[in-house]
Design a protein around this motif. Structure first.
Motif, PDB file in Angstrom:
ATOM      1  N   MET A 194     -17.473   9.890  31.180  1.00 36.16           N
ATOM      2  CA  MET A 194     -16.174   9.764  30.555  1.00 36.16           C
ATOM      3  C   MET A 194     -15.546  11.140  30.455  1.00 36.16           C
ATOM      4  N   LEU A 195     -14.248  11.184  30.511  1.00 36.31           N
ATOM      5  CA  LEU A 195     -13.532  12.449  30.381  1.00 36.31           C
ATOM      6  C   LEU A 195     -13.370  12.809  28.909  1.00 36.31           C
ATOM      7  N   ILE A 196     -12.925  14.022  28.648  1.00 35.87           N
ATOM      8  CA  ILE A 196     -12.851  14.524  27.279  1.00 35.87           C
ATOM      9  C   ILE A 196     -11.925  13.681  26.396  1.00 35.87           C
ATOM     10  N   GLY A 197     -10.860  13.136  26.942  1.00 36.33           N
ATOM     11  CA  GLY A 197      -9.950  12.313  26.153  1.00 36.33           C
ATOM     12  C   GLY A 197     -10.626  11.053  25.643  1.00 36.33           C
ATOM     13  N   GLU A 198     -11.395  10.409  26.514  1.00 33.87           N
ATOM     14  CA  GLU A 198     -12.120   9.207  26.116  1.00 33.87           C
ATOM     15  C   GLU A 198     -13.214   9.545  25.114  1.00 33.87           C
ATOM     16  N   LEU A 199     -13.918  10.644  25.341  1.00 35.59           N
ATOM     17  CA  LEU A 199     -14.945  11.087  24.401  1.00 35.59           C
ATOM     18  C   LEU A 199     -14.333  11.380  23.038  1.00 35.59           C
ATOM     19  N   ILE A 234     -14.540  19.386  20.525  1.00 38.51           N
ATOM     20  CA  ILE A 234     -15.542  19.142  21.564  1.00 38.51           C
ATOM     21  C   ILE A 234     -15.739  20.393  22.406  1.00 38.51           C
ATOM     22  N   ARG A 235     -14.658  21.039  22.789  1.00 39.14           N
ATOM     23  CA  ARG A 235     -14.766  22.283  23.580  1.00 39.14           C
ATOM     24  C   ARG A 235     -15.449  23.392  22.773  1.00 39.14           C
ATOM     25  N   PHE A 236     -15.153  23.456  21.473  1.00 38.04           N
ATOM     26  CA  PHE A 236     -15.784  24.445  20.609  1.00 38.04           C
ATOM     27  C   PHE A 236     -17.296  24.229  20.579  1.00 38.04           C
ATOM     28  N   GLU A 260     -22.259  17.491  36.779  1.00 38.96           N
ATOM     29  CA  GLU A 260     -21.589  16.490  35.970  1.00 38.96           C
ATOM     30  C   GLU A 260     -20.067  16.634  36.012  1.00 38.96           C
ATOM     31  N   ARG A 261     -19.577  17.275  37.024  1.00 33.01           N
ATOM     32  CA  ARG A 261     -18.131  17.440  37.172  1.00 33.01           C
ATOM     33  C   ARG A 261     -17.635  16.580  38.325  1.00 33.01           C
ATOM     34  N   ARG A 262     -16.407  16.158  38.197  1.00 32.15           N
ATOM     35  CA  ARG A 262     -15.777  15.371  39.255  1.00 32.15           C
ATOM     36  C   ARG A 262     -15.335  16.286  40.387  1.00 32.15           C
ATOM     37  N   PHE A 263     -14.892  15.689  41.464  1.00 37.73           N
ATOM     38  CA  PHE A 263     -14.456  16.476  42.617  1.00 37.73           C
ATOM     39  C   PHE A 263     -13.311  17.413  42.267  1.00 37.73           C
ATOM     40  N   ASN A 264     -12.499  17.057  41.251  1.00 41.07           N
ATOM     41  CA  ASN A 264     -11.373  17.896  40.844  1.00 41.07           C
ATOM     42  C   ASN A 264     -11.761  18.880  39.741  1.00 41.07           C
ATOM     43  N   ASN A 265     -13.060  18.993  39.478  1.00 45.08           N
ATOM     44  CA  ASN A 265     -13.659  19.926  38.517  1.00 45.08           C
ATOM     45  C   ASN A 265     -13.495  19.488  37.058  1.00 45.08           C
ATOM     46  N   TYR A 266     -13.047  18.257  36.829  1.00 41.76           N
ATOM     47  CA  TYR A 266     -12.982  17.732  35.462  1.00 41.76           C
ATOM     48  C   TYR A 266     -14.400  17.468  34.976  1.00 41.76           C
ATOM     49  N   LYS A 267     -14.652  17.762  33.724  1.00 40.98           N
ATOM     50  CA  LYS A 267     -15.976  17.533  33.149  1.00 40.98           C
ATOM     51  C   LYS A 267     -16.187  16.055  32.890  1.00 40.98           C
ATOM     52  N   GLU A 268     -17.354  15.582  33.246  1.00 45.65           N
ATOM     53  CA  GLU A 268     -17.734  14.189  33.038  1.00 45.65           C
ATOM     54  C   GLU A 268     -18.817  14.174  31.956  1.00 45.65           C
TER      55      GLU A 268
END
Length: 60
Positions: free
Chosen positions: A1-6, A17-19, A32-40
């Motif tokens: 899941m992306l950070i928004g869903e988390l 969450i980032r902190f 654990e990152r997507r092809f576009n470098n988004y954290k999963e």
């Protein structure tokens, strides 16, 4: 899941969450990152945020 869903599932802001990630309480590796470098984020991370274990660490 992306950070928004988390964020929605844990009632924590994205900044919080980032902190926690910067403080080393959670880790998201390159695999654990997507092809576009988004954290999963995994369900394990979500469960960790929901646990009393995190609350105990933060309250110190």
């Amino acid at each position: 899941m992306l950070i928004g869903e988390l964020s929605k599932q844990t009632d924590l802001s994205r900044d919080t969450i980032r902190f926690y990630e910067k403080q080393g309480l959670i880790a998201v590796g390159r695999k654990e990152r997507r092809f576009n470098n988004y954290k999963e984020y995994s369900e394990h991370v979500r469960d960790y945020f929901r646990s009393n274990e995190l609350k105990a660490l933060v309250s110190r």
